[in-house]
Design a protein around this motif. Structure first.
Motif, PDB file in Angstrom:
ATOM      1  N   CYS A 243     -57.465 -52.623  86.380  1.00  0.00           N
ATOM      2  CA  CYS A 243     -56.345 -51.702  86.204  1.00  0.00           C
ATOM      3  C   CYS A 243     -56.129 -51.350  84.740  1.00  0.00           C
ATOM      4  O   CYS A 243     -55.799 -50.195  84.397  1.00  0.00           O
ATOM      5  N   VAL A 244     -56.318 -52.332  83.824  1.00  0.00           N
ATOM      6  CA  VAL A 244     -56.171 -52.058  82.391  1.00  0.00           C
ATOM      7  C   VAL A 244     -57.359 -51.243  81.892  1.00  0.00           C
ATOM      8  O   VAL A 244     -57.198 -50.310  81.088  1.00  0.00           O
ATOM      9  N   GLN A 245     -58.554 -51.550  82.372  1.00  0.00           N
ATOM     10  CA  GLN A 245     -59.751 -50.833  81.940  1.00  0.00           C
ATOM     11  C   GLN A 245     -59.712 -49.363  82.349  1.00  0.00           C
ATOM     12  O   GLN A 245     -60.217 -48.498  81.613  1.00  0.00           O
ATOM     13  N   ASN A 246     -59.108 -49.069  83.503  1.00  0.00           N
ATOM     14  CA  ASN A 246     -59.024 -47.671  83.939  1.00  0.00           C
ATOM     15  C   ASN A 246     -58.151 -46.845  83.010  1.00  0.00           C
ATOM     16  O   ASN A 246     -58.438 -45.674  82.752  1.00  0.00           O
ATOM     17  N   ARG A 247     -57.074 -47.441  82.538  1.00  0.00           N
ATOM     18  CA  ARG A 247     -56.159 -46.731  81.643  1.00  0.00           C
ATOM     19  C   ARG A 247     -56.591 -46.820  80.189  1.00  0.00           C
ATOM     20  O   ARG A 247     -56.324 -45.906  79.404  1.00  0.00           O
ATOM     21  N   GLN A 248     -57.254 -47.911  79.813  1.00  0.00           N
ATOM     22  CA  GLN A 248     -57.651 -48.125  78.415  1.00  0.00           C
ATOM     23  C   GLN A 248     -59.099 -48.605  78.363  1.00  0.00           C
ATOM     24  O   GLN A 248     -59.358 -49.798  78.333  1.00  0.00           O
ATOM     25  N   PRO A 249     -60.036 -47.686  78.350  1.00  0.00           N
ATOM     26  CA  PRO A 249     -61.452 -48.080  78.333  1.00  0.00           C
ATOM     27  C   PRO A 249     -61.847 -48.861  77.086  1.00  0.00           C
ATOM     28  O   PRO A 249     -62.821 -49.611  77.106  1.00  0.00           O
ATOM     29  N   HIS A 250     -61.093 -48.661  75.998  1.00  0.00           N
ATOM     30  CA  HIS A 250     -61.436 -49.341  74.751  1.00  0.00           C
ATOM     31  C   HIS A 250     -60.916 -50.772  74.705  1.00  0.00           C
ATOM     32  O   HIS A 250     -61.200 -51.503  73.751  1.00  0.00           O
ATOM     33  N   SER A 251     -60.146 -51.178  75.685  1.00  0.00           N
ATOM     34  CA  SER A 251     -59.672 -52.561  75.704  1.00  0.00           C
ATOM     35  C   SER A 251     -60.819 -53.490  76.057  1.00  0.00           C
ATOM     36  O   SER A 251     -61.643 -53.183  76.918  1.00  0.00           O
ATOM     37  N   GLY A 252     -60.893 -54.629  75.380  1.00  0.00           N
ATOM     38  CA  GLY A 252     -61.998 -55.544  75.627  1.00  0.00           C
ATOM     39  C   GLY A 252     -61.702 -56.948  75.147  1.00  0.00           C
ATOM     40  O   GLY A 252     -60.572 -57.277  74.760  1.00  0.00           O
ATOM     41  N   LEU A 253     -62.733 -57.759  75.144  1.00  0.00           N
ATOM     42  CA  LEU A 253     -62.579 -59.170  74.799  1.00  0.00           C
ATOM     43  C   LEU A 253     -62.526 -59.399  73.289  1.00  0.00           C
ATOM     44  O   LEU A 253     -62.117 -60.477  72.856  1.00  0.00           O
ATOM     45  N   LEU A 254     -62.964 -58.423  72.489  1.00  0.00           N
ATOM     46  CA  LEU A 254     -62.903 -58.625  71.042  1.00  0.00           C
ATOM     47  C   LEU A 254     -61.461 -58.780  70.579  1.00  0.00           C
ATOM     48  O   LEU A 254     -61.137 -59.695  69.811  1.00  0.00           O
ATOM     49  N   GLN A 255     -60.570 -57.890  71.060  1.00  0.00           N
ATOM     50  CA  GLN A 255     -59.164 -58.003  70.666  1.00  0.00           C
ATOM     51  C   GLN A 255     -58.559 -59.326  71.116  1.00  0.00           C
ATOM     52  O   GLN A 255     -57.890 -60.009  70.341  1.00  0.00           O
ATOM     53  N   SER A 256     -58.799 -59.678  72.382  1.00  0.00           N
ATOM     54  CA  SER A 256     -58.228 -60.924  72.881  1.00  0.00           C
ATOM     55  C   SER A 256     -58.842 -62.132  72.182  1.00  0.00           C
ATOM     56  O   SER A 256     -58.188 -63.173  72.024  1.00  0.00           O
ATOM     57  N   GLY A 257     -60.090 -62.015  71.719  1.00  0.00           N
ATOM     58  CA  GLY A 257     -60.697 -63.093  70.945  1.00  0.00           C
ATOM     59  C   GLY A 257     -60.021 -63.282  69.603  1.00  0.00           C
ATOM     60  O   GLY A 257     -59.786 -64.415  69.158  1.00  0.00           O
ATOM     61  N   VAL A 258     -59.704 -62.168  68.942  1.00  0.00           N
ATOM     62  CA  VAL A 258     -58.968 -62.248  67.671  1.00  0.00           C
ATOM     63  C   VAL A 258     -57.597 -62.873  67.878  1.00  0.00           C
ATOM     64  O   VAL A 258     -57.170 -63.758  67.117  1.00  0.00           O
ATOM     65  N   ILE A 259     -56.896 -62.431  68.924  1.00  0.00           N
ATOM     66  CA  ILE A 259     -55.564 -62.971  69.209  1.00  0.00           C
ATOM     67  C   ILE A 259     -55.655 -64.456  69.561  1.00  0.00           C
ATOM     68  O   ILE A 259     -54.816 -65.263  69.137  1.00  0.00           O
ATOM     69  N   SER A 260     -56.665 -64.834  70.318  1.00  0.00           N
ATOM     70  CA  SER A 260     -56.819 -66.244  70.706  1.00  0.00           C
ATOM     71  C   SER A 260     -57.043 -67.131  69.484  1.00  0.00           C
ATOM     72  O   SER A 260     -56.469 -68.222  69.377  1.00  0.00           O
TER      73      SER A 260
END
Length: 454
Positions: A243-260
């Protein structure tokens, strides 16, 4: 030389061996230099070691203190109350320029010339404001009221840092994703960095579980490590959900990796700042638990640990102040994370592509440094926002140096001694960071009629 002190040509009169510099960069460097100067003074005021050395080595110390009306042993110039007053002057200095530079869009206006020059006059003004705070009547009422203002500004500065971290993560991912559409190399680099980030986060989680917990006790540490680890896993799953990928194709694991990684860092920092827990051993002696055994040896040389840690901390504060004033960062604070569609992927994605500066006009003063006037067409950053961020940073420094709400027993030598207020501030900052990133993911789902560019 008069132009260097009172005009707009401060950097152009430096020696030729200095590298070329942009006008906007030189201006921000000078304000940062003022900020560092006052910060160092605040650290000195909180140091009992410096105070004792001054008593020993300055002749006629008592007479000097009485002469400047600072008390019999200069007690009015040390401690948390003195830091509050000095930071009050610095905060007023930056707040004044925040009001003065509102709605400046051209570097050719009169107010812009004042912002970019007159450095000696500004230094005198800053010194006068910091000194004048010591003559405010009814000091007790002032300190009590100013403490709450400082706490509010400090929390707001932390929030800005967290928002910019989320902006940094999105910018990084979008820049390298743009390159992956043209070269396979960027896809491999994106996967490699993501793997490294998650490896660091998992390793940090495991090490904290080993060193900050034990089979009996340490309930606080166990719960918080488990909760923060679960939050990192949760936001990672949300980031790659369909559901997030459909609205935001640029969302990925790199951002969540930085936040983690940042969440793990804050968790470690919070656990290190927690007051030590003690229990009685079989010999009825108090022993410290829930902390690594080797950390007790590291903290024996308090001056070395405090000096190194303080330098790193305030270097991060200064970096946050300077990077938060760019146009992209200002837009990020308003919830806009868009980048141009024609963006070129590069390893140093935070910097401008090479060659941009060459297109600007260079002005070289005879016998001086080459200065690039990069604001001939308009300002490259928000002057008012720049001063407002430094205003908040002044309050954050004031609260940090005085141990936030444990000000009465604060000393710079015990800067990293654990207190509950610092522990909870770091832990709440960790959760706020996760919530901010989570909001950038689910906002398009909650408000489908509104356009979000991430």
């Amino acid at each position: 030389q008069l132009a260097c002190c009172c005009g707009t040509a401060a950097c152009s009169l430096c020696c030729k061996c200095c590298p070329k510099i942009k006008q906007s960069t030189s201006t921000r460097f000078m304000y940062a230099l003022y900020f560092i100067l006052v910060t160092v003074i605040c650290c000195i005021m909180m140091s009992t070691t410096v105070a004792n050395e001054m008593k020993r080595h300055i002749p006629f110390y008592k007479e000097v203190c009485k002469g400047i009306q600072a008390g019999e042993m200069c007690e009015k110039l040390v401690g948390y109350s003195a830091v509050y007053k000095v930071c009050f002057g610095m905060a007023c200095f930056f707040f004044f320029f925040f009001l003065f530079t509102i709605k400046i869009n051209s570097s050719k206006s009169c107010r812009a010339y004042i912002h970019n020059g007159f450095w000696l006059i500004k230094l005198i003004l800053l010194a006068a404001m910091c000194s004048g705070a010591f003559f405010i009547p009814d000091q007790d009422t002032f300190l009590n009221a100013w403490r709450y203002v400082g706490a509010t500004g400090g929390f707001l500065f932390i929030a800005i840092q967290l928002i910019l971290l989320v902006e940094f993560a999105h910018k990084w991912n979008k820049n390298w994703t743009a390159g992956a559409n043209h070269k396979q190399m960027w896809s491999g680099l994106l996967a490699l960095v993501t793997l490294v980030l998650y490896s660091i986060a998992v390793a940090a989680l495991v090490l904290m579980a080993l060193f900050y917990t034990r089979s009996e006790g340490c309930m606080y540490n166990k719960v918080l490590i488990g909760v923060n680890g679960g939050l990192c896993l949760f936001v990672s799953l949300v980031a790659i959900s369909p559901c997030v990928q459909n609205r935001q194709p640029h969302s990925g694991l790199l951002q969540s990796g930085v936040i983690s990684c940042y969440v793990m860092y804050l968790t470690f920092s919070a656990l290190s700042s927690k007051p030590p827990e003690t229990i009685l051993d079989e010999n009825n002696q108090n022993i410290t638990i829930c902390v690594p055994e080797f950390s007790q040896g590291l903290h024996r040389d308090e001056n070395l640990v405090t000096g190194l840690g303080t330098t790193i901390l305030f270097g991060c504060i200064l970096y946050s102040c300077l990077t938060s004033t760019t146009r992209a960062s200002s837009e990020a604070l308003r919830g806009i994370y868009a980048t141009p569609e024609t963006e070129v992927a590069r390893c140093c994605f935070c910097c401008l592509p090479e060659g941009d500066g060459d297109a600007e006009e260079r002005v070289e003063k005879r016998g001086g440094q080459t200065v690039i006037y990069d604001e001939k067409k308009g300002t490259v950053y928000s002057y008012a926002f720049f001063h407002f961020v430094f205003f908040l940073a002044s309050l954050y420094v004031m609260m940090t140096v005085t141990h936030w709400f444990h000000y009465e027993s604060a000393q710079i030598e015990k800067f990293f001694t654990g207190t509950w207020s610092i522990f909870w501030i770091k832990m709440v900052s960790c959760w706020v960071c996760v919530c901010l990133y989570l909001w950038t993911l689910i906002a398009p789902l909650c408000c489908p009629t509104r356009e979000f560019l991430v």
